[in-house]
Design a protein around this motif. Structure first.
Motif, PDB file in Angstrom:
ATOM      1  N   VAL A  59       2.897   7.073  52.100  1.00 34.81           N
ATOM      2  CA  VAL A  59       3.424   7.927  53.151  1.00 34.81           C
ATOM      3  C   VAL A  59       2.238   8.372  53.998  1.00 34.81           C
ATOM      4  O   VAL A  59       1.352   9.094  53.521  1.00 34.81           O
ATOM      5  N   GLY A  63       4.653  10.764  58.683  1.00 40.52           N
ATOM      6  CA  GLY A  63       5.812  10.448  57.866  1.00 40.52           C
ATOM      7  C   GLY A  63       6.178   8.988  57.785  1.00 40.52           C
ATOM      8  O   GLY A  63       7.162   8.639  57.125  1.00 40.52           O
ATOM      9  N   SER A  64       5.426   8.110  58.456  1.00 37.70           N
ATOM     10  CA  SER A  64       5.759   6.692  58.378  1.00 37.70           C
ATOM     11  C   SER A  64       5.341   6.130  57.020  1.00 37.70           C
ATOM     12  O   SER A  64       4.480   6.679  56.336  1.00 37.70           O
ATOM     13  N   TRP A  93      12.600   4.191  51.760  1.00 33.38           N
ATOM     14  CA  TRP A  93      12.684   5.416  52.555  1.00 33.38           C
ATOM     15  C   TRP A  93      13.393   6.518  51.774  1.00 33.38           C
ATOM     16  O   TRP A  93      12.955   7.672  51.775  1.00 33.38           O
ATOM     17  N   GLU A  94      14.498   6.173  51.106  1.00 33.54           N
ATOM     18  CA  GLU A  94      15.233   7.199  50.352  1.00 33.54           C
ATOM     19  C   GLU A  94      14.381   7.765  49.226  1.00 33.54           C
ATOM     20  O   GLU A  94      14.354   8.983  49.005  1.00 33.54           O
ATOM     21  N   ALA A  96      11.179   7.964  49.094  1.00 32.34           N
ATOM     22  CA  ALA A  96      10.091   8.781  49.658  1.00 32.34           C
ATOM     23  C   ALA A  96      10.583  10.141  50.106  1.00 32.34           C
ATOM     24  O   ALA A  96       9.974  11.172  49.792  1.00 32.34           O
ATOM     25  N   TYR A  97      11.675  10.177  50.827  1.00 30.40           N
ATOM     26  CA  TYR A  97      12.057  11.416  51.489  1.00 30.40           C
ATOM     27  C   TYR A  97      13.027  12.263  50.689  1.00 30.40           C
ATOM     28  O   TYR A  97      13.225  13.433  50.998  1.00 30.40           O
ATOM     29  N   GLU A  98      13.599  11.706  49.621  1.00 31.18           N
ATOM     30  CA  GLU A  98      14.371  12.526  48.691  1.00 31.18           C
ATOM     31  C   GLU A  98      13.596  12.752  47.401  1.00 31.18           C
ATOM     32  O   GLU A  98      14.067  13.466  46.513  1.00 31.18           O
ATOM     33  N   SER A  99      12.417  12.135  47.299  1.00 30.23           N
ATOM     34  CA  SER A  99      11.506  12.334  46.158  1.00 30.23           C
ATOM     35  C   SER A  99      12.222  12.160  44.820  1.00 30.23           C
ATOM     36  O   SER A  99      12.153  13.028  43.948  1.00 30.23           O
ATOM     37  N   ALA A 140       5.592  16.722  46.709  1.00 26.64           N
ATOM     38  CA  ALA A 140       5.569  15.750  47.801  1.00 26.64           C
ATOM     39  C   ALA A 140       5.327  14.338  47.283  1.00 26.64           C
ATOM     40  O   ALA A 140       4.565  14.129  46.338  1.00 26.64           O
TER      41      ALA A 140
END
Length: 251
Positions: A59, A63-64, A93-94, A96-99, A140
């Motif tokens: 990451v 945020g890319s 992506w899921e 990464a951003y929902e951890s 994070a």
């Protein structure tokens, strides 16, 4: 290395779990000796986990997600990563951003609403199952390890344990590197090569030419590539070589 009493003198091949320990030891030595992460990681990790492909993404600032390493280095892994990068949708992506860990043992049977852009495109690839897990630092995610299989099915209990062993080890190795630092041509240096350097250059070029934020420029690139079924890297090259004027993008 495998212990001498396990198969020693019998000609027996090391078990996959022995092989993973050896793989992790070699990767750690290479990083400590100054190799960049993408050149330090040996081939063969995917097969040790019962997978056809493994991909490691970081990451980055803004945020890319930046692809750092694939095993094997070419083929399905980069294809699926580029697909998710272009669409802004998919398991990496899921995760990464929902951890959180996610497992989809049969992409063909997955809920279409889960990845509405990724799933229709993924059916045209060889991927049939996926597992993705964040490389977590506190709350994070600083990266994601994603594995693919060309046949439906989940990992066994031992394979899942080893997947997490690898994920934890890669987190520690990733923390020893610096995203975007220069890497010398011989692979030495602590930095990480960016697979999509051309896309980043085109994003900056488009941002300057049109007077828009870089985040907006990247969205324009993705939207145009998706609408015209064009590879994002090919579009970037067309812009940078002036074969395609910036004002001809779908704005």
């Amino acid at each position: 290395m495998p212990t001498p009493d396990r198969g020693a003198g019998s000609g027996a091949a090391p078990s996959p779990r022995d092989g993973l320990a050896d793989w992790l030891a070699r990767a750690g030595r290479a990083v400590r000796n100054g190799k960049s992460l993408d050149t330090a990681l040996p081939a063969g990790a995917a097969g040790l986990l019962g997978l056809d492909v493994l991909c490691l993404a970081a990451v980055a600032r803004g945020g890319s997600l930046e692809l750092l390493w694939c095993d094997p280095t070419a083929g399905l892994g980069p294809e699926l990563d580029n697909l998710q990068y272009s669409l802004g949708d998919g398991p990496t992506w899921e995760a990464a951003y929902e951890s959180r860990l996610l497992i989809e043992p049969d992409l063909a049977a997955a809920d279409p609403a889960r990845w509405p852009a990724f799933l229709p495109a993924a059916v045209h690839t060889a991927a049939r199952a996926v597992i993705a897990a964040p490389l977590q630092l506190g709350v994070a995610a600083i990266g994601v390890l994603t594995g693919y299989r060309s046949a439906p099915g989940s990992l066994t209990k031992d394979q899942l344990v080893d997947f997490h062993r690898l994920r934890r080890a890669l987190l520690l190795l990733l923390l020893r590197t610096a995203l975007g630092d220069p890497v010398r041509s011989n692979g030495a240096g602590a930095g990480l090569r960016l697979y999509r350097a051309d896309v980043h250059q085109a994003t900056g070029f488009l941002s300057a030419e049109l007077g828009i934020p870089a985040s907006r420029a990247l969205l324009l690139l993705r939207a145009h590539a998706t609408a015209h079924d064009q590879d994002l890297s090919d579009l970037a090259h067309a812009l940078l070589s002036r074969r395609m004027p910036p004002d001809t993008l779908d704005l």
